[in-house]
Design an enzyme around this catalytic site. Structure first.
Site, short mmCIF file in Angstrom:
data_model
loop_
_atom_site.label_atom_id
_atom_site.label_comp_id
_atom_site.label_asym_id
_atom_site.label_seq_id
_atom_site.Cartn_x
_atom_site.Cartn_y
_atom_site.Cartn_z
N CYS A 1 0.85 -1.18 0.00
CA CYS A 1 0.00 0.00 0.00
C CYS A 1 0.89 1.24 0.00
CB CYS A 1 -0.92 0.01 1.22
SG CYS A 1 -1.99 1.46 1.33
N VAL A 2 0.92 1.92 -1.12
CA VAL A 2 1.70 3.16 -1.22
C VAL A 2 0.96 4.06 -2.22
CG1 VAL A 2 3.19 2.22 -3.05
CG2 VAL A 2 4.00 4.12 -1.65
#
EC number: 2.3.2.23
Length: 221
Positions: free
Chosen positions: A95-96
């Site tokens: 998750c970025v």
């Protein structure tokens, strides 16, 4: 996972092939690229844990998957090496923001890889997929770092990362295991010991003979 090669337009495939070839020839520092000739839409990489972080000394395998709508839609990123990190889920999903709302088609794969490497230096607990890691990062960094380093030692060190290994990285022979000089010296020890025993036996026999001769001489007196 099915390949998206047939779903991508030829011009996009050419751009992807060109960028992947450039990455393989000149990868970012601390990152290695393992392109697949069979499926250019799935890029395997390995990232070295940055110094000064709990991941230092580890090598983490990762893959980027390009969907059928790439580059309009960002690639999906997954860690294949188990890692304790707020922004990495239990199945390895990453998750970025660059893989979500901050994605732009012109950013390219190099930018994605560098951003993920930076994520190892600066985790973002506000968008945590691993809630336990995110909570520890905010409340008890020492415990977070200890857990992260422990998993790094277990899964990302000593050739367990699964990245291609150089022959020199394999098990090394013991220091003297194959030393011919050691074997020769060892082989000589029994011979030396046998000689010493023979000498001792000879001296004992001489002393016994002298005692016997002395007793006989006393009897004659």
């Amino acid at each position: 996972m099915n390949s998206n090669v047939e779903n991508l337009p030829p011009q996009v495939l050419r751009l992807v092939y060109k960028e992947v070839s450039a990455l393989a020839a000149d990868p970012p520092e601390g990152i290695k690229i393992y392109p697949s000739e069979e499926d250019i839409t799935e890029l395997h990489t390995s990232i070295e844990g940055p110094e000064g972080t709990p991941y230092a000394g580890g090598v983490f395998r990762m893959r980027l998957v390009l969907g059928k709508d790439f580059p309009a839609v960002p690639p999906r990123g997954y860690f294949l090496t188990k890692i304790f990190h707020p922004n990495v889920g239990h199945k390895g999903e990453i998750c970025v923001n660059v893989l979500k709302r901050d994605w732009k088609a012109e950013l390219g794969l190099r930018h994605v890889l560098l951003t993920i490497k930076c994520l190892l230096i600066h985790p973002n607990p506000e968008s945590a997929l691993n809630e336990e890691a995110g909570k520890l990062l905010l409340e008890d960094y020492k415990e977070y770092a200890s857990r992260a380093h422990l998993l790094t030692e277990i899964h990302a060190m000593g050739g367990t990362s699964g990245a291609p290994q150089e022959p020199a990285d394999g098990p090394q022979p013991k220091k003297h295991a194959g030393d011919p000089n050691k074997r020769v010296a060892g082989a000589g020890l029994p011979t030396m010991g046998t000689g010493t025993n023979n000498s001792n036996n000879s001296n004992t026999n001489i002393v016994a003979k002298k005692k016997t001769d002395k007793k006989r001489a006393l009897r004659r007196l």
